[in-house]
Design a protein around this motif. Structure first.
Motif, PDB file in Angstrom:
ATOM      1  N   VAL A   1       0.859  -1.181   0.000  1.00  0.00           N
ATOM      2  CA  VAL A   1       0.000   0.000   0.000  1.00  0.00           C
ATOM      3  C   VAL A   1       0.900   1.237   0.000  1.00  0.00           C
ATOM      4  CG1 VAL A   1      -1.834   1.243   1.199  1.00  0.00           C
ATOM      5  CG2 VAL A   1      -1.739  -1.251   1.343  1.00  0.00           C
TER       6      VAL A   1
ATOM      7  N   PRO B   1      -4.037   6.307   2.031  1.00  0.00           N
ATOM      8  CA  PRO B   1      -3.678   5.373   0.962  1.00  0.00           C
ATOM      9  C   PRO B   1      -4.142   5.882  -0.402  1.00  0.00           C
ATOM     10  CG  PRO B   1      -5.230   4.357   2.528  1.00  0.00           C
ATOM     11  CD  PRO B   1      -4.989   5.757   2.971  1.00  0.00           C
TER      12      PRO B   1
ATOM     13  N   TYR C   1      -2.467   0.637  -4.469  1.00  0.00           N
ATOM     14  CA  TYR C   1      -2.111  -0.716  -4.055  1.00  0.00           C
ATOM     15  C   TYR C   1      -1.362  -1.352  -5.208  1.00  0.00           C
ATOM     16  CZ  TYR C   1      -5.753   0.196  -0.625  1.00  0.00           C
ATOM     17  OH  TYR C   1      -6.502   0.761   0.366  1.00  0.00           O
TER      18      TYR C   1
END
Length: 136
Positions: A70, A77, A80
């Motif tokens: 991540v 965030p 990914y």
């Protein structure tokens, strides 16, 4: 004399192979992100090479080639990625000028997570066609 050199070399090779096998067994179990980096590409500026609206490659160096990674910008965030070997990559386009802390995280089963980071300053970006001019 030649036979002695060959035997010594063979013994040394066997010893090195045994040592490498033992070291491999002692490798830590679990995933760890160890480093994060950002490439400014063809961006340029007087105070920083990173500008809003311009895109940059972010590299996360990890020690587990399977566990997902991540990427964070100021604790939020934004991407990914699945590593390819020891490298997880994504592309980042900053929206706001100012300080940014870019981090990478790879979950560790033992809960001893590591969040390597890089701090950068982002200015106002002006796309130039092939790159990005950055002003503050």
């Amino acid at each position: 004399m030649r036979g002695t050199i060959i035997r010594t070399t063979t013994a040394a090779a066997i010893g090195c192979a045994t040592l490498a096998a033992v070291a491999g067994l002692a490798a830590p179990a679990g995933a760890t992100a160890t480093r994060v980096g950002i490439d400014p590409g063809i961006s340029f500026g007087s105070a920083t090479n990173y500008g809003t609206g311009c895109s940059y490659d972010i590299d996360g160096i990890v020690d587990d080639p399977v566990t997902p990674v991540v990427f964070y910008d100021n604790g939020i965030p934004f991407a990914y990625a699945t590593p390819s070997g020891a490298l997880a990559q994504t592309r980042w386009t900053p929206v706001t000028a100012g300080p940014h802390r870019l981090q990478v995280w790879q979950r560790r089963p033992d809960g001893q997570d590591v969040f390597p980071y890089v701090d950068i300053q982002v200015g106002n970006g002006l796309l130039t066609g092939s790159g990005c001019g950055v002003v503050n």
